[in-house]
Design an enzyme around this catalytic site. Structure first.
Site, mmCIF file in Angstrom:
data_model
loop_
_atom_site.group_PDB
_atom_site.id
_atom_site.type_symbol
_atom_site.label_atom_id
_atom_site.label_comp_id
_atom_site.label_asym_id
_atom_site.label_seq_id
_atom_site.Cartn_x
_atom_site.Cartn_y
_atom_site.Cartn_z
ATOM 1 N N HIS A 7 -14.434 -3.306 17.815
ATOM 2 C CA HIS A 7 -15.292 -4.086 17.050
ATOM 3 C C HIS A 7 -14.889 -4.892 16.245
ATOM 4 O O HIS A 7 -13.541 -4.886 16.005
ATOM 5 C CB HIS A 7 -16.415 -3.203 16.386
ATOM 6 C CG HIS A 7 -15.599 -2.365 15.326
ATOM 7 N ND1 HIS A 7 -15.091 -1.048 15.652
ATOM 8 C CD2 HIS A 7 -15.340 -2.713 13.913
ATOM 9 C CE1 HIS A 7 -14.598 -0.561 14.374
ATOM 10 N NE2 HIS A 7 -14.445 -1.346 13.375
ATOM 11 N N HIS A 79 -12.028 -7.268 9.319
ATOM 12 C CA HIS A 79 -11.068 -6.818 10.150
ATOM 13 C C HIS A 79 -11.284 -6.768 11.870
ATOM 14 O O HIS A 79 -12.643 -6.894 11.914
ATOM 15 C CB HIS A 79 -10.639 -5.641 9.859
ATOM 16 C CG HIS A 79 -11.954 -4.231 10.177
ATOM 17 N ND1 HIS A 79 -12.653 -3.926 8.722
ATOM 18 C CD2 HIS A 79 -12.274 -3.515 10.691
ATOM 19 C CE1 HIS A 79 -13.585 -3.053 9.126
ATOM 20 N NE2 HIS A 79 -12.984 -2.731 10.440
ATOM 21 N N GLU A 130 -7.517 -2.458 12.388
ATOM 22 C CA GLU A 130 -7.981 -1.263 12.296
ATOM 23 C C GLU A 130 -7.696 -0.537 13.763
ATOM 24 O O GLU A 130 -7.920 -1.101 14.755
ATOM 25 C CB GLU A 130 -9.644 -0.847 11.982
ATOM 26 C CG GLU A 130 -9.979 0.566 12.146
ATOM 27 C CD GLU A 130 -11.650 0.751 11.975
ATOM 28 O OE1 GLU A 130 -12.189 -0.398 11.992
ATOM 29 O OE2 GLU A 130 -11.848 1.744 11.614
HETATM 30 CO CO CO Z 1 -14.289 -0.916 11.418
#
Ligand code: CO
Length: 134
Positions: A7, A79, A130
């Site tokens: 994502h 992020h 991440e």
């Molecule tokens: Co995230």
């Protein structure tokens, strides 16, 4: 090491307004809001087929996205999240290469119930990264 893009996360000042914009204006499928007190955020996922957009709103005092929203009051990209097969092996390989892992270096449980880690944005050209064990 690096797998699929899981994502892209956008910090937003008003999660209800952002969810409505994605659902009603852009016609996207969105999830119900999910509070993640351990991460200091409430999240909504937008399904865009080949990946997801994660809308993040601060939750509680000392949210890690509060300072970001003070610098970017209308919101912005926070992020990117990549999948890895083995998060501990990825962490050890990254640390050996000199990358900084945020926090105490042990994975936390992310929004999908899977272990996640964050890497220092200064080590990745200004973008917070991440990693999520797929
Ligand atoms: Co995230």
């Amino acid at each position: 090491m690096l797998g699929r893009l899981n994502h892209v996360a956008l910090a937003v000042p008003d999660l209800a307004a952002a969810t409505a914009a994605y659902r009603d204006t852009l016609g996207a499928r969105v999830t119900a809001p999910q509070a993640l007190p351990e991460h200091g955020v409430t999240v909504v996922f937008v399904d865009v087929g080949n990946t997801k957009i994660e809308l993040l709103e601060p939750l509680g005092a000392g949210s890690p996205i509060q300072a970001f929203l003070e610098k970017n009051p209308s919101g912005g990209m926070h992020h990117v999240c990549y999948e890895v097969d083995d998060i501990l092996a990825a962490r050890d390989q990254l640390k050996a290469a000199g990358a900084r892992v945020l926090g105490d270096g042990s994975p936390k449980t992310g929004a999908h119930g899977k272990p996640v880690l964050f890497l220092h944005p200064k080590d990745f050209f200004g973008t917070l990264v991440e990693l999520e064990q797929a």
